[in-house]
Motif scaffolding. Structure first.
Motif, PDB file in Angstrom:
ATOM      1  N   ASP A  81       1.124   6.252  42.724  1.00  0.00           N
ATOM      2  CA  ASP A  81       1.746   5.979  44.010  1.00  0.00           C
ATOM      3  C   ASP A  81       1.091   6.829  45.092  1.00  0.00           C
ATOM      4  O   ASP A  81       1.505   7.950  45.364  1.00  0.00           O
ATOM      5  N   TYR A  83       1.205   6.547  48.152  1.00  0.00           N
ATOM      6  CA  TYR A  83       2.023   6.786  49.335  1.00  0.00           C
ATOM      7  C   TYR A  83       3.277   7.594  48.991  1.00  0.00           C
ATOM      8  O   TYR A  83       4.091   7.869  49.855  1.00  0.00           O
ATOM      9  N   ASP A  84       3.406   7.901  47.719  1.00  0.00           N
ATOM     10  CA  ASP A  84       4.648   8.535  47.300  1.00  0.00           C
ATOM     11  C   ASP A  84       4.799   9.902  47.954  1.00  0.00           C
ATOM     12  O   ASP A  84       3.975  10.788  47.764  1.00  0.00           O
ATOM     13  N   THR A  85       5.841  10.054  48.705  1.00  0.00           N
ATOM     14  CA  THR A  85       6.107  11.343  49.340  1.00  0.00           C
ATOM     15  C   THR A  85       7.513  11.753  48.962  1.00  0.00           C
ATOM     16  O   THR A  85       8.460  11.023  49.235  1.00  0.00           O
ATOM     17  N   ALA A  88      12.323  13.251  52.201  1.00  0.00           N
ATOM     18  CA  ALA A  88      12.915  12.130  52.918  1.00  0.00           C
ATOM     19  C   ALA A  88      12.297  12.056  54.314  1.00  0.00           C
ATOM     20  O   ALA A  88      11.409  12.821  54.662  1.00  0.00           O
ATOM     21  N   ALA A  89      12.764  11.111  55.059  1.00  0.00           N
ATOM     22  CA  ALA A  89      12.214  10.935  56.394  1.00  0.00           C
ATOM     23  C   ALA A  89      12.341  12.222  57.202  1.00  0.00           C
ATOM     24  O   ALA A  89      13.402  12.816  57.281  1.00  0.00           O
ATOM     25  N   GLU A 108       4.058   4.713  58.779  1.00  0.00           N
ATOM     26  CA  GLU A 108       4.544   5.721  57.846  1.00  0.00           C
ATOM     27  C   GLU A 108       5.898   5.304  57.274  1.00  0.00           C
ATOM     28  O   GLU A 108       6.145   5.414  56.069  1.00  0.00           O
ATOM     29  N   ALA A 109       6.744   4.795  58.161  1.00  0.00           N
ATOM     30  CA  ALA A 109       8.060   4.337  57.706  1.00  0.00           C
ATOM     31  C   ALA A 109       7.899   3.195  56.712  1.00  0.00           C
ATOM     32  O   ALA A 109       8.566   3.139  55.675  1.00  0.00           O
ATOM     33  N   ARG A 112       6.944   4.268  53.251  1.00  0.00           N
ATOM     34  CA  ARG A 112       7.976   4.959  52.476  1.00  0.00           C
ATOM     35  C   ARG A 112       9.003   4.009  51.882  1.00  0.00           C
ATOM     36  O   ARG A 112       9.875   4.441  51.122  1.00  0.00           O
ATOM     37  N   ARG A 118       8.966  -3.293  51.085  1.00  0.00           N
ATOM     38  CA  ARG A 118       7.758  -3.287  51.904  1.00  0.00           C
ATOM     39  C   ARG A 118       7.075  -4.646  51.865  1.00  0.00           C
ATOM     40  O   ARG A 118       6.515  -5.112  52.851  1.00  0.00           O
ATOM     41  N   MET A 159      14.850   5.810  59.495  1.00  0.00           N
ATOM     42  CA  MET A 159      13.711   6.734  59.453  1.00  0.00           C
ATOM     43  C   MET A 159      13.181   7.028  60.846  1.00  0.00           C
ATOM     44  O   MET A 159      12.756   8.145  61.138  1.00  0.00           O
TER      45      MET A 159
END
Lengths: 163, 207
Positions: A81, A83-85, A88-89, A108-109, A112, A118, A159
């Motif tokens: 992943d 984009y996995d962060t 939280a926002a 970015e939103a 997530r 998505r 977000m």
């Protein structure tokens, strides 16, 4: 020496790759999917119905190629992943809304969101397909598209601090 | 009387059917909370509209552009095979241009009397048939390319007269599996069509 079909397909390559990234999250696999999609599209161009949006037709081919890929376990188990962060926002709502929601923050939103949300966001809000077209591309009922889409929009709004 | 988020979203997206949409519009007009909700859904859509996608890597784009090139088969037929088509009268040339997007079909000659091909020199028209070129194919058969009834056709001479081998529609629009001229070229390559006969050679084989 190209024809309208080829030119339109080539013009859609960035869109196809963006959708492929939303499915695989891996650039190398996304590129593979786009190439497979193009190969299948050229092979099947005689069956393309011009009354259907070309992008919807191509996205559907791409999604089927993705299913074939996952079936062969070439994605599951090796997926990363990118984009996995974990956090939280962290976007500051007030400043973002004041600056008319910079493109970067919106992206970015989007990144997530859970994969399923998505995908419907990309098809409907970015590619501007109808609910029915998105349902056809994803092979899911329209009602499922709507529930995923509304959850995605609420999440994005939260977000980015949109009321 | 609760209105779900999904219904408000469908309204914001223009996906709500009538008369529900009109009825909901009235309620939204009278309810600031609902109006704010709809605005939120509009905003979360508009902000992504027309968002540009990153370009694809050059190597990938190049591989796919190569797929879009015509198949190698087309290279087998020298482009000069097409020259007679462009020497047609202007009206026929326009009809052919329209036909570039047309599909390939294998059809009988549709009532056109092909006996005229026995004597009609290429470049001339008679009885609704415009002769385009005369050539021999690998089997030795004598064939003629001609235009009639909105089709560009190829017929070959047999003991039973002229038989249509291929017809390409010159009408229609939209995406075609293969353009008319490409189909013709592919067919001509398949039968190993020789170069068009010059007027003297043609006259010697026509009656």
């Amino acid at each position: 020496m190209t024809d309208p079909f080829s030119e339109n397909l080539i013009a859609l390559l960035p869109n196809l790759r963006r959708f492929a990234l939303s499915l695989t999250r891996r650039p190398d696999l996304a590129d593979d999917l786009v190439q497979i999609t193009a190969e299948r599209a050229f092979a099947a161009r005689g069956r393309y119905d011009p009354s259907v949006r070309l992008d919807a037709w191509l996205f559907r081919i791409l999604r089927n190629a993705f299913i074939d890929m996952t079936r062969r376990d070439k994605v599951r188990g090796v997926s990363v992943d990118v984009y996995d962060t974990p956090e939280a926002a962290t976007v500051d709502g007030a400043s973002v809304t004041e600056t008319a929601l910079m493109l970067g923050s919106a992206q970015e939103a989007m990144a997530r969101l859970p994969d399923e949300q998505r995908q419907v966001m990309i098809l409907i809000c970015v590619e501007e397909m109808s609910y029915a077209e998105a349902a056809e591309v994803l092979g899911i009922p329209t009602g499922t598209v709507m529930s995923r889409l509304s959850r995605a929009r609420l999440a994005v709004a939260q977000m980015l601090g949109i009321k | 009387m609760d209105i779900t988020d999904e219904t408000l979203m469908a309204f914001a997206d223009g996906e709500l059917a009538e008369p529900e949409a009109s009825e909901l519009a009235q309620r939204i007009a009278a309810d600031p909370d609902l109006a704010a909700r709809v605005a939120m859904f509009r905003q979360t859509r508009d902000m992504f509209a027309k968002m540009p996608a990153d370009p694809v890597p050059d190597a990938l784009a190049d591989r796919i552009r190569a797929m879009a090139e015509p198949p190698a088969l087309s290279n087998v037929v020298p482009m000069r095979r097409r020259v007679p088509l462009w020497q047609l009268p202007a009206a026929a040339a326009v009809a052919l241009a329209v036909g570039l997007g047309a599909g390939l079909s294998l059809v009988p000659s549709g009532g056109t009397d092909l006996a005229v091909l026995d004597s009609l020199p290429s470049g001339e028209a008679r009885d609704g048939v415009t002769a385009v070129a005369t050539f021999r194919i690998a089997s030795g058969d004598l064939c003629r390319e001609f235009e009639a009834g909105g089709m560009i056709s190829v017929a070959c001479r047999t003991d039973d007269g002229w038989q249509t081998r291929l017809a390409v529609a010159t009408g229609g629009e939209g995406y075609a599996p293969v353009s008319g001229v490409e189909a013709l070229d592919a067919w001509l390559a398949g039968v190993e069509a020789g170069d068009p006969l010059d007027p003297e050679a043609e006259a010697s084989v026509l009656r």
